[in-house]
Design a protein around this motif. Structure first.
Motif, PDB file in Angstrom:
ATOM      1  N   GLY A 332      18.375  19.454   7.973  1.00 45.14           N
ATOM      2  CA  GLY A 332      18.879  19.914   9.254  1.00 45.14           C
ATOM      3  C   GLY A 332      18.015  20.970   9.922  1.00 45.14           C
ATOM      4  O   GLY A 332      18.441  21.611  10.893  1.00 45.14           O
ATOM      5  N   ARG A 333      16.819  21.176   9.404  1.00 47.52           N
ATOM      6  CA  ARG A 333      15.937  22.165  10.029  1.00 47.52           C
ATOM      7  C   ARG A 333      15.670  21.799  11.483  1.00 47.52           C
ATOM      8  O   ARG A 333      15.405  20.638  11.800  1.00 47.52           O
ATOM      9  CB  ARG A 333      14.579  22.225   9.322  1.00 47.52           C
ATOM     10  CG  ARG A 333      14.647  22.781   7.935  1.00 47.52           C
ATOM     11  CD  ARG A 333      13.266  22.869   7.296  1.00 47.52           C
ATOM     12  NE  ARG A 333      13.405  23.361   5.945  1.00 47.52           N
ATOM     13  CZ  ARG A 333      13.572  24.663   5.668  1.00 47.52           C
ATOM     14  NH1 ARG A 333      13.567  25.549   6.636  1.00 47.52           N
ATOM     15  NH2 ARG A 333      13.731  25.044   4.415  1.00 47.52           N
ATOM     16  N   THR A 334      15.681  22.809  12.340  1.00 50.12           N
ATOM     17  CA  THR A 334      15.475  22.575  13.769  1.00 50.12           C
ATOM     18  C   THR A 334      14.201  23.234  14.275  1.00 50.12           C
ATOM     19  O   THR A 334      13.822  23.052  15.421  1.00 50.12           O
ATOM     20  CB  THR A 334      16.649  23.174  14.566  1.00 50.12           C
ATOM     21  OG1 THR A 334      16.810  24.539  14.165  1.00 50.12           O
ATOM     22  CG2 THR A 334      17.934  22.412  14.301  1.00 50.12           C
ATOM     23  N   THR A 335      13.543  24.005  13.428  1.00 49.89           N
ATOM     24  CA  THR A 335      12.391  24.782  13.892  1.00 49.89           C
ATOM     25  C   THR A 335      11.103  23.984  13.728  1.00 49.89           C
ATOM     26  O   THR A 335      11.051  23.030  12.953  1.00 49.89           O
ATOM     27  CB  THR A 335      12.295  26.099  13.102  1.00 49.89           C
ATOM     28  OG1 THR A 335      12.090  25.794  11.723  1.00 49.89           O
ATOM     29  CG2 THR A 335      13.556  26.937  13.264  1.00 49.89           C
ATOM     30  N   PRO A 336      10.068  24.375  14.458  1.00 53.24           N
ATOM     31  CA  PRO A 336       8.794  23.659  14.324  1.00 53.24           C
ATOM     32  C   PRO A 336       8.125  23.891  12.979  1.00 53.24           C
ATOM     33  O   PRO A 336       8.385  24.896  12.320  1.00 53.24           O
ATOM     34  CB  PRO A 336       7.927  24.235  15.454  1.00 53.24           C
ATOM     35  CG  PRO A 336       8.594  25.472  15.922  1.00 53.24           C
ATOM     36  CD  PRO A 336      10.024  25.424  15.493  1.00 53.24           C
ATOM     37  N   ALA A 337       7.265  22.952  12.603  1.00 54.51           N
ATOM     38  CA  ALA A 337       6.390  23.120  11.441  1.00 54.51           C
ATOM     39  C   ALA A 337       4.944  23.074  11.925  1.00 54.51           C
ATOM     40  O   ALA A 337       4.640  22.408  12.934  1.00 54.51           O
ATOM     41  CB  ALA A 337       6.633  22.022  10.416  1.00 54.51           C
ATOM     42  N   ILE A 338       4.097  23.793  11.239  1.00 63.13           N
ATOM     43  CA  ILE A 338       2.680  23.878  11.648  1.00 63.13           C
ATOM     44  C   ILE A 338       1.753  23.742  10.453  1.00 63.13           C
ATOM     45  O   ILE A 338       2.170  23.875   9.305  1.00 63.13           O
ATOM     46  CB  ILE A 338       2.352  25.244  12.304  1.00 63.13           C
ATOM     47  CG1 ILE A 338       2.686  26.394  11.323  1.00 63.13           C
ATOM     48  CG2 ILE A 338       3.089  25.423  13.615  1.00 63.13           C
ATOM     49  CD1 ILE A 338       2.075  27.723  11.680  1.00 63.13           C
ATOM     50  N   ARG A 339       0.482  23.530  10.788  1.00 64.26           N
ATOM     51  CA  ARG A 339      -0.574  23.712   9.809  1.00 64.26           C
ATOM     52  C   ARG A 339      -1.580  24.639  10.473  1.00 64.26           C
ATOM     53  O   ARG A 339      -1.923  24.444  11.648  1.00 64.26           O
ATOM     54  CB  ARG A 339      -1.212  22.358   9.472  1.00 64.26           C
ATOM     55  CG  ARG A 339      -2.148  22.372   8.296  1.00 64.26           C
ATOM     56  CD  ARG A 339      -1.440  22.549   6.980  1.00 64.26           C
ATOM     57  NE  ARG A 339      -0.746  21.347   6.535  1.00 64.26           N
ATOM     58  CZ  ARG A 339       0.101  21.336   5.504  1.00 64.26           C
ATOM     59  NH1 ARG A 339       0.374  22.451   4.849  1.00 64.26           N
ATOM     60  NH2 ARG A 339       0.698  20.215   5.155  1.00 64.26           N
ATOM     61  N   CYS A 340      -2.027  25.652   9.774  1.00 63.94           N
ATOM     62  CA  CYS A 340      -3.011  26.572  10.331  1.00 63.94           C
ATOM     63  C   CYS A 340      -4.399  26.065   9.972  1.00 63.94           C
ATOM     64  O   CYS A 340      -4.677  25.808   8.804  1.00 63.94           O
ATOM     65  CB  CYS A 340      -2.800  27.973   9.760  1.00 63.94           C
ATOM     66  SG  CYS A 340      -3.964  29.206  10.393  1.00 63.94           S
ATOM     67  N   PHE A 341      -5.259  25.892  10.976  1.00 65.45           N
ATOM     68  CA  PHE A 341      -6.591  25.373  10.641  1.00 65.45           C
ATOM     69  C   PHE A 341      -7.683  26.429  10.758  1.00 65.45           C
ATOM     70  O   PHE A 341      -8.852  26.159  10.507  1.00 65.45           O
ATOM     71  CB  PHE A 341      -6.918  24.108  11.443  1.00 65.45           C
ATOM     72  CG  PHE A 341      -6.839  24.256  12.932  1.00 65.45           C
ATOM     73  CD1 PHE A 341      -7.928  24.741  13.653  1.00 65.45           C
ATOM     74  CD2 PHE A 341      -5.698  23.884  13.627  1.00 65.45           C
ATOM     75  CE1 PHE A 341      -7.865  24.858  15.028  1.00 65.45           C
ATOM     76  CE2 PHE A 341      -5.622  24.010  15.009  1.00 65.45           C
ATOM     77  CZ  PHE A 341      -6.707  24.502  15.717  1.00 65.45           C
ATOM     78  N   GLY A 342      -7.335  27.637  11.132  1.00 68.57           N
ATOM     79  CA  GLY A 342      -8.368  28.666  11.172  1.00 68.57           C
ATOM     80  C   GLY A 342      -7.896  29.889  11.913  1.00 68.57           C
ATOM     81  O   GLY A 342      -6.809  29.911  12.488  1.00 68.57           O
ATOM     82  N   ARG A 343      -8.720  30.921  11.864  1.00 67.84           N
ATOM     83  CA  ARG A 343      -8.407  32.171  12.547  1.00 67.84           C
ATOM     84  C   ARG A 343      -9.529  32.513  13.511  1.00 67.84           C
ATOM     85  O   ARG A 343     -10.693  32.248  13.247  1.00 67.84           O
ATOM     86  CB  ARG A 343      -8.290  33.318  11.535  1.00 67.84           C
ATOM     87  CG  ARG A 343      -7.171  33.152  10.523  1.00 67.84           C
ATOM     88  CD  ARG A 343      -7.101  34.386   9.656  1.00 67.84           C
ATOM     89  NE  ARG A 343      -6.820  35.535  10.499  1.00 67.84           N
ATOM     90  CZ  ARG A 343      -5.613  36.088  10.657  1.00 67.84           C
ATOM     91  NH1 ARG A 343      -4.583  35.600  10.008  1.00 67.84           N
ATOM     92  NH2 ARG A 343      -5.444  37.116  11.441  1.00 67.84           N
TER      93      ARG A 343
END
Lengths: 454, 454
Positions: A332-343
């Motif tokens: 039931g998660r409603t929040t976004p998911a990400i992958r960080c590819f760099g800074r």
């Protein structure tokens, strides 16, 4: 009735509220935080005053874009002008109960303060993140992040584990590889937390130091963060096969909290776990314009604290460049998911091509066993932009003969060009040339050529 | 009305209850603990069964002597037989919320567990000790003990500081000298906690690393423990003059708690601060017979936990050899105060004379500036007994010429003979020859001669 397994249910119901409800709450909290800053933070009084904007002017989350960004340099200047917590400090010292520090760039570390309530909120966020990644009540968790230096990988991670009701084995990366592995053998932890390169290294020396393969230690979850690696497929696969465990990545930072993005065992990316504590925006790093949250979107993360008392920040440019991998998820998660590819700090522009060292690491790691898997970018020029080719130092495979270097280097150059559209110049170095990962983050970029004869 | 200043009032009223009342409470708690052990600890079921003694047989504290001692070797065997917490574990794993580790002798560290209530009791004892030594609500405290390895100098000290309502700056000895001094400069802590030799070393490099003398950092309290030094007059005086601060010593250990003896600024010795949590006996180390508590008495400390759930011990021989320096003290304290002069593990018998390396250190330190102040006993023989003379390595004064070595060595030999009744053979080594103190305890005894040409 629900078709979600108990294992998927998030730690807090906040992670499953309808996105629109969460946004309404975020707006409410934001207005309250703005009023608080106007009353208590000299730094933000000045900044909001100059922009002629206040709590009353923010009627929707879109109005946020009228508020100027806060940059890392501004925070550094603020800290320097008013040690220890800077001019953005917004709580009395008498109410500060905890201090943490970030590594800083050079010179002085950056300190942040927490009030009792800030600590509560941090522990809640961290617990949600570590829970999402698989830590459960009663678990024994081997602490493989650094415990010292004021880093959030120490005490705040401990506090999150405690909040879940799991047991931290507080050895720390600074406790040493031997001691960590002996503790793993003795305690048989279900979970280990640490930086990905360090946990990978731990696995490679397990047989020598603990008398058995890492796969025999019974670990089921590796929860990694603090540096790129957990999101680099070749490194993640290496971690999982070396430990026989599922690897989940978490992300946070000293400025806003400890952990506020965390991957669940679905491994689709790191879910946002702190919607009522932090407002996360995605922006175009060049124009600064907001980018809507949706799967596949790419941009830089900008954060505003929503309930912070001691060390609040507003529209803080994190420098983290991410791709949105999902909107909502299991349980039931409603929040976004990400992958960080760099800074931003790590990004190089090589003959006009934007390049993150973590992307190069991914290519090189995926070429094992032809190479050892470890590499460093040699950025022996001023700033982040060069018209030279990309210089890479690449570790030989164990036992590889130097007379094969030219052929191996050519293969790496081809793969890098195909994957990243950059021409590389590869120098092979002996296996084990680079220091083993330890309590510090692994720096994938060197600014000076090392002594290759050492 | 009282003639005690507010500064002297102990953290808890338990420290000021009439000694007879405390003993009555100790008896009550002891009987409860014995009944608990009979019900929950396989190790103590066996031990008490073999001695044919149970909770009902203990009608006065004197009856305690019928209970056999628990030795360190028994605990090591117990831990080995049933990792992680040993056969003396007396709480279910589900109720263990915290694990700490001691350095152990060789090989595996010794682990102990704490339930939620055990944690509460530890934090209370530690807070009492640190408060006695001068830490107050709102103080900033620089953390100079090691934060990692599971040591009680890390998380448990943090928890005691938190309990007082002071703010820990969690850098840790393992965070490095540079970072500690920069944090001291930035945070201007009123108090520093750490091992005495390490804090002395910190002061000597402050000007180089923090840009000002240690005396300019505004520190008022040095709270030292973890190794001898705070009780060695020459080292204490060095600490106080280098920092311009009052030095108070604290003592504890992983087996019973973190801190349970602590010196107040009267500096008469370390007061016992945990009377309802720990029963401390003084015994003759040779005969094992109890010695009554009174000023001037000397013996080995033996401890019984009174309220411990997870890792209790009963009549545990600590190996700490102490002298009672006071019975009761300022602010209405009723408990004894002690000075620890050595540990069984460290004691040498040199031609029939009992000798603690800390006593030799005291003599050598007091001879500054003729010598550098650092020394090591070279115990290059099996066990703790030798018919050889005492071999000492003594650091030259800064800039001292080697051709004066013979004369200096002769002076040290004379002073050692006069003070300790032992004939020494002194070898002078260059200033700075020994490693600077760091996150580990300083070992005053070497088992092998170091390479003197290095």
């Amino acid at each position: 009735m629900t078709n979600t397994s108990a294992a998927d249910v998030p730690f807090s119901q906040a992670e499953t509220r309808p996105w629109a409800d969460l946004q309404a709450q975020q707006l409410h909290e934001l207005r309250r935080q703005l009023a608080y800053l106007q009353a208590h933070s000299p730094f933000y009084q000045r900044k909001l005053g100059a922009a002629r904007i206040g709590a009353d002017d923010v009627r929707s989350l879109d109005d946020l874009r009228a508020i100027p960004f806060t940059t890392k340099q501004e925070l550094r200047d603020s800290l320097k002008a008013a040690p220890l917590l800077g001019e953005h400090q917004a709580a009395e010292w008498a109410d500060v109960v905890q201090v943490q520090a970030s590594s800083g760039t050079t010179g002085s570390p950056a300190y942040i303060g927490l009030t009792r309530q800030d600590c509560e909120n941090w522990a809640e966020m961290t617990a949600r993140g570590l829970y999402a990644s698989g830590i459960r009540r009663g678990d024994r968790v081997l602490h493989g992040f650094s415990m010292s230096k004021g880093f959030v990988g120490g005490i705040p991670i401990w506090q999150g584990i405690e909040r879940i009701g799991a047991v931290d084995i507080p050895i720390g990366a600074d406790g040493g590889v031997d001691r960590l592995l002996i503790a793993a053998r003795d305690a048989r932890p279900r979970c280990i937390v640490g930086t990905p390169n360090f946990l990978l290294y731990l696995a490679t020396v397990a047989r020598d130091l603990a008398g058995c393969a890492a796969t025999d230690l019974g670990v089921q979850r590796l929860i990694v963060g603090g540096e790129p690696g957990g999101g680099i497929p070749a490194i993640r696969e290496g971690l999982q096969s070396h430990w026989g465990a599922t690897c989940c990545e978490v992300m946070g930072g000293t400025d806003l909290g400890c952990v506020y993005w965390a991957e669940a065992p679905d491994q689709r990316g790191m879910y946002f776990v702190a919607p009522e504590f932090i407002l996360a925006e995605l922006i175009d790093p060049a124009s600064g314009e907001p980018i809507p949250w949706k799967e596949g979107a790419t941009g830089e993360l900008v954060y505003s604290s929503l309930q912070r008392q001691a060390s609040p920040v507003l529209r803080f440019r994190s420098g983290d460049h991410v791709t949105v991998t999902a909107m909502g998820g299991p349980g039931g998660r409603t929040t976004p998911a990400i992958r960080c590819f760099g800074r931003t700090d790590d990004m190089l522009i090589v003959r006009g091509v934007n390049l993150f060292p973590s992307a190069v690491q991914d290519v090189v790691s995926s070429m094992k066993p032809l190479v050892g898997g470890v590499m460093r970018v040699l950025a022996d020029f001023e700033g982040h932009t060069t018209q030279q080719n990309l210089k890479l130092l690449v570790e030989r495979a164990p036992g590889a003969a130097p007379h094969n270097d030219a052929a191996t280097a050519a293969q790496v150059e081809t793969r890098v060009r195909n994957a990243l559209a950059v021409k590389a110049e590869v120098t092979m170095v002996r296996h084990g040339f680079f220091d083993a990962p330890g309590a510090q983050k692994v720096a994938l970029t060197l600014r000076k050529a090392p002594d290759l004869t050492r």
